[in-house]
Design a protein around this motif. Structure first.
Motif, PDB file in Angstrom:
ATOM      1  N   ARG A 337       0.816  -1.209   0.000  1.00 50.23           N
ATOM      2  CA  ARG A 337       0.000   0.000   0.000  1.00 50.23           C
ATOM      3  C   ARG A 337       0.853   1.264   0.000  1.00 50.23           C
ATOM      4  NH1 ARG A 337      -4.763  -0.533   4.382  1.00 50.23           N
ATOM      5  NH2 ARG A 337      -5.260   1.474   3.429  1.00 50.23           N
ATOM      6  N   GLY A 338       2.083   1.176   0.493  1.00 50.15           N
ATOM      7  CA  GLY A 338       2.902   2.362   0.677  1.00 50.15           C
ATOM      8  C   GLY A 338       3.456   2.945  -0.603  1.00 50.15           C
ATOM      9  N   LYS A 339       3.515   4.275  -0.661  1.00 51.75           N
ATOM     10  CA  LYS A 339       4.021   4.946  -1.853  1.00 51.75           C
ATOM     11  C   LYS A 339       5.508   4.711  -2.066  1.00 51.75           C
ATOM     12  CE  LYS A 339       0.484   8.563  -1.901  1.00 51.75           C
ATOM     13  NZ  LYS A 339       0.206  10.010  -1.961  1.00 51.75           N
ATOM     14  N   THR A 340       6.245   4.528  -0.977  1.00 52.67           N
ATOM     15  CA  THR A 340       7.682   4.265  -1.110  1.00 52.67           C
ATOM     16  C   THR A 340       7.914   2.954  -1.855  1.00 52.67           C
ATOM     17  OG1 THR A 340       8.131   5.438   0.959  1.00 52.67           O
ATOM     18  CG2 THR A 340       9.841   3.945   0.146  1.00 52.67           C
ATOM     19  N   ALA A 341       7.125   1.934  -1.491  1.00 54.49           N
ATOM     20  CA  ALA A 341       7.244   0.643  -2.171  1.00 54.49           C
ATOM     21  C   ALA A 341       6.859   0.764  -3.642  1.00 54.49           C
ATOM     22  CB  ALA A 341       6.354  -0.397  -1.483  1.00 54.49           C
ATOM     23  N   HIS A 342       5.816   1.557  -3.922  1.00 55.86           N
ATOM     24  CA  HIS A 342       5.387   1.725  -5.313  1.00 55.86           C
ATOM     25  C   HIS A 342       6.482   2.400  -6.145  1.00 55.86           C
ATOM     26  CE1 HIS A 342       0.992   1.773  -3.681  1.00 55.86           C
ATOM     27  NE2 HIS A 342       1.527   0.571  -3.679  1.00 55.86           N
TER      28      HIS A 342
END
Length: 730
Positions: A337-342
């Protein structure tokens, strides 16, 4: 139940326009008519709504829009459409309604509004038309709706209103128990809808969902434990949305997939848990960007990307050969869900793309090998279709090389409202900008936004507890699609997540079967194990899906995907099992057709010893307490006592793997020995059965050279459909 439809107006202008436009099939048309007839004949409220129950991506929207048209033709003035809480879905719904009712809107017979953009100065002329108001299920939208009905346009409260709650996943829990206050409170959304209802003259309520989550399955008022009361919403009636012929759902991914050589048996590609960890965040020690095409710890995401490119290339080549329009295809990565992972995943995908482009232009040996491996994998399924054109490797190779050179691939991060709105086309659907589109994102992607021509799905949302409504909505590979597209489709996730999704499919299938056969009137039983008090009723909204077992007549349970312990470690336990089984057979309560009726306590001891001898592979489970709990429940279902049929076979030489490389999962079926499963089902009428198969465990068959016992538990014919929760949310 007989439904009175002869007084229903089915030839009105709204429904006739939609019928001509959409060319409804007979079963869909009849479903719409029955639903509307019951809304007219039955008193519905937010606590006792009508229910349209469909499959994920199976045409539920099309069906309720037909019901809307019938409502307008039968005295309803306004439809309030409650949607999930994303602007993207509101935009998609708004565009869909405007398109479906375009003729009525053009002729000033109807207006469609998003409640947040509804004008403050509507005139009587406009308010006299049929209205459709789209409202997100969140506080501000509902407050705006309340203001519109009570302050700005109070005359609307005298109109006949139909509430349609789309994707009503959470509506099953109207009340929540406040432990610290020892009281029940109505949930906020339910409270606001209830307040709205009180302002209207005669509203009707229809819920639309694919994830009923037990709405129908409990009594009106059920004591759970120590005086706690669960008060579910119970539908006033239920209509099943017909499943159309092009629908691809759980049956394809979780039932047909077990048939050797079937197209579906090749769709699922297991991903190791540690690869999902690599995809969570950038780590230069674990991922070297210059080695993306060879690194082992990202082999599955690499294979997924290459398979997507090759699969889209195969389909576009086939379409061109037939003189058809070449389609654009999509692939989803949904692991975090996290933007960093995306952002990291986007960098990873772009790194793959750049290296593939360079390798394609060089026509390197590595590039040729990657394309060949993908081609061989995908052609296993393409060749199962009799009437499909099968391209040669050289044609696919050139197609892929050209696709990379011409930059056919585009990747997008989709993780906020702004991102989605920028990516939507005029119909509110994610636009496919190029022939090959990769979408990276989280929760936004599971909110009902349509994604066309999906042939790749890399899924890794791996919460500690799975909720059915959430996981099912994540199943973006469900829906209508050509079988030729399915042939190049691949689904990537961990074995553990796949097993949970399979359980959910079984749950969903059993519920639908209960409705089709009228069994929902007596309900599906929800139970859980309590270490101190045995089997208890279970609040269905507290079920952990990862700990769920669906029990129905003659259901079988067995461990799959394991290795034995080493011979020196398990030999003593196996000898103890041999003695226990021999003793149980000689002292059996009763014998019939080489089956022996023994006390359940002995069967539980056998399973305990088996448990000590097996080593489960990653993502595979053999929960001893689950088997013991199911045995306790099944024995309580038998009124004559806690007994179980024991069937045994020895000197079995089954291999650990099947020919397709998957773990053996049918040691008990016809064609493999004497057909023990058929024999067990023959005797398992009042009592369950336990099949114990003594395997030789030879090394040449993939084992460790040690004999072992393989158990198969079979439920009796005379048992109620049951959801057994080994653990629940506290």
């Amino acid at each position: 139940m007989s439904i009175n439809t002869h007084l229903l107006q089915t030839n009105g202008a709204f429904f006739q326009q939609l019928s001509r436009k959409n060319q409804y099939k007979q079963d869909s048309r009849e479903c719409m008519i029955r639903t509307m007839a019951q809304l007219l004949d039955t008193s519905t409220t937010e606590h006792h709504p009508g229910m349209l129950l469909g499959k994920i991506q199976s045409g539920k929207t099309r069906t309720f829009i037909g019901v809307m048209a019938l409502a307008y033709d039968n005295g309803y003035d306004m439809v309030i459409l409650l949607t999930k809480g994303t602007n993207a879905l509101v935009k998609q719904t708004y565009a869909r309604l405007n398109e479906e009712f375009s003729k009525a809107i053009e002729e000033d017979e109807m207006r469609v509004y998003d409640i947040m953009a509804m004008p403050d100065n509507l005139r009587k002329y406009e308010l006299s038309q049929k209205l459709a108001v789209i409202v997100k299920k969140e506080t501000r939208n509902l407050d705006h709706l309340h203001d519109a009905l009570t302050e700005r346009y109070p005359q609307l409260t005298d109109k006949r209103v139909l509430f349609i709650d789309d994707e009503a996943d959470f509506a099953s829990v109207a009340y929540e128990y406040k432990r610290d206050q020892n009281v029940k409170h109505m949930r906020v959304i339910a409270t606001k809808i209830n307040t709205l209802r009180e302002t209207l003259r005669k509203p009707a309520f229809l819920q639309v969902t694919a994830t009923p989550y037990s709405l129908y399955l409990q009594p009106e008022d059920m004591t759970i434990h120590k005086g706690k009361v669960f008060e579910p919403i119970r539908p006033a009636f239920t209509e099943l949305v017909p499943i159309h012929e092009h629908y691809i759902g759980g049956k394809v991914y979780f039932e047909w997939s077990e048939k050797d050589g079937h197209l579906s048996s090749y769709l699922f590609h297991p991903v190791e848990e540690k690869e999902l960890e690599v995809m969570k965040k950038m780590d230069g020690r674990r991922v070297k960007m210059e080695h993306l095409l060879t690194q082992k710890n990202i082999s599955n995401i690499r294979q997924a990307i290459v398979n997507f490119i090759v699969g889209a290339g195969i389909r576009r080549w086939q379409q061109r050969e037939k003189g058809q329009r070449e389609q654009k295809y999509s692939f989803i990565i949904h692991t975090e869900r996290g933007k960093t992972a995306h952002a990291w995943q986007a960098e990873l995908i772009q790194g793959f793309e750049q290296l593939l482009i360079e390798s394609a232009r060089e026509e390197s040996e590595l590039f040729q090998r990657l394309i060949r491996e993908s081609y061989d994998d995908l052609m296993r399924t393409v060749q199962t279709l009799e009437k499909t054109t099968r391209p040669a490797f050289s044609a696919v190779y050139e197609e892929v090389r050209r696709s990379l050179d011409e930059e056919y691939i585009v990747s997008n991060i989709v993780n906020s409202e702004k991102d989605v709105n920028e990516l939507l086309d005029h119909t509110g659907q994610l636009q496919l900008r190029s022939p090959m589109n990769i979408f990276i994102g989280g929760q936004i992607l599971d909110r009902g936004v349509t994604i066309h021509n999906l042939i790749g799905f890399f899924y890794g949302r791996n919460p500690k507890s799975f909720q059915q409504d959430t996981v099912l909505q994540h199943s973006r590979m469900y829906g209508a699609r050509p079988v030729a597209d399915l042939a190049v489709t691949r689904f990537y996730t961990t074995q553990r997540i796949y097993a949970v999704m399979k359980k959910i499919h079984e749950f969903d299938t059993e519920l639908r079967r209960a409705f089709e056969q009228g069994g929902h009137r007596r309900g599906v039983v929800f139970v859980q194990r309590d270490l101190s008090e045995g089997i208890l009723p279970c609040n269905p909204n507290k079920i952990l899906l990862s700990e769920l077992t669906m029990i129905n007549p003659h259901k079988r349970m067995l461990p799959i995907g394991f290795q034995t312990g080493y011979k020196t470690h398990i030999q003593k336990t196996i000898l103890e099992l041999d003695r226990l089984i021999a003793k149980a057979k000689t002292s059996a309560h009763y014998s019939e057709d080489n089956a022996h009726l023994i006390p359940v306590a002995q069967a539980k001891e056998m399973l305990r010893l088996v448990y000590e001898t097996l080593e489960m592979e990653e993502g595979r489970d053999f929960h001893l307490d689950e088997y013991e709990g199911v045995l306790d429940y099944l024995s309580k279902e038998a009124e004559s006592g806690a007994y179980i049929w024991l069937l045994t076979r020895t000197q079995r030489q089954i291999r650990r793997y099947k020919q397709d490389g998957k773990f053996e999962n049918s040691p008990d079926t016809p064609g493999k020995g004497s057909g023990e499963l058929a024999a067990a089902r023959k005797v398992a009428r009042e009592f369950p059965a336990l099949i114990m198969l003594r395997q030789e465990g030879k090394k040449e068959h993939g084992w460790r050279g040690a004999p072992f016992w393989w158990p198969v538990l079979v439920a009796q014919a005379e048992t109620s459909p049951t959801v057994y929760a080994n653990k629940t949310v506290k």
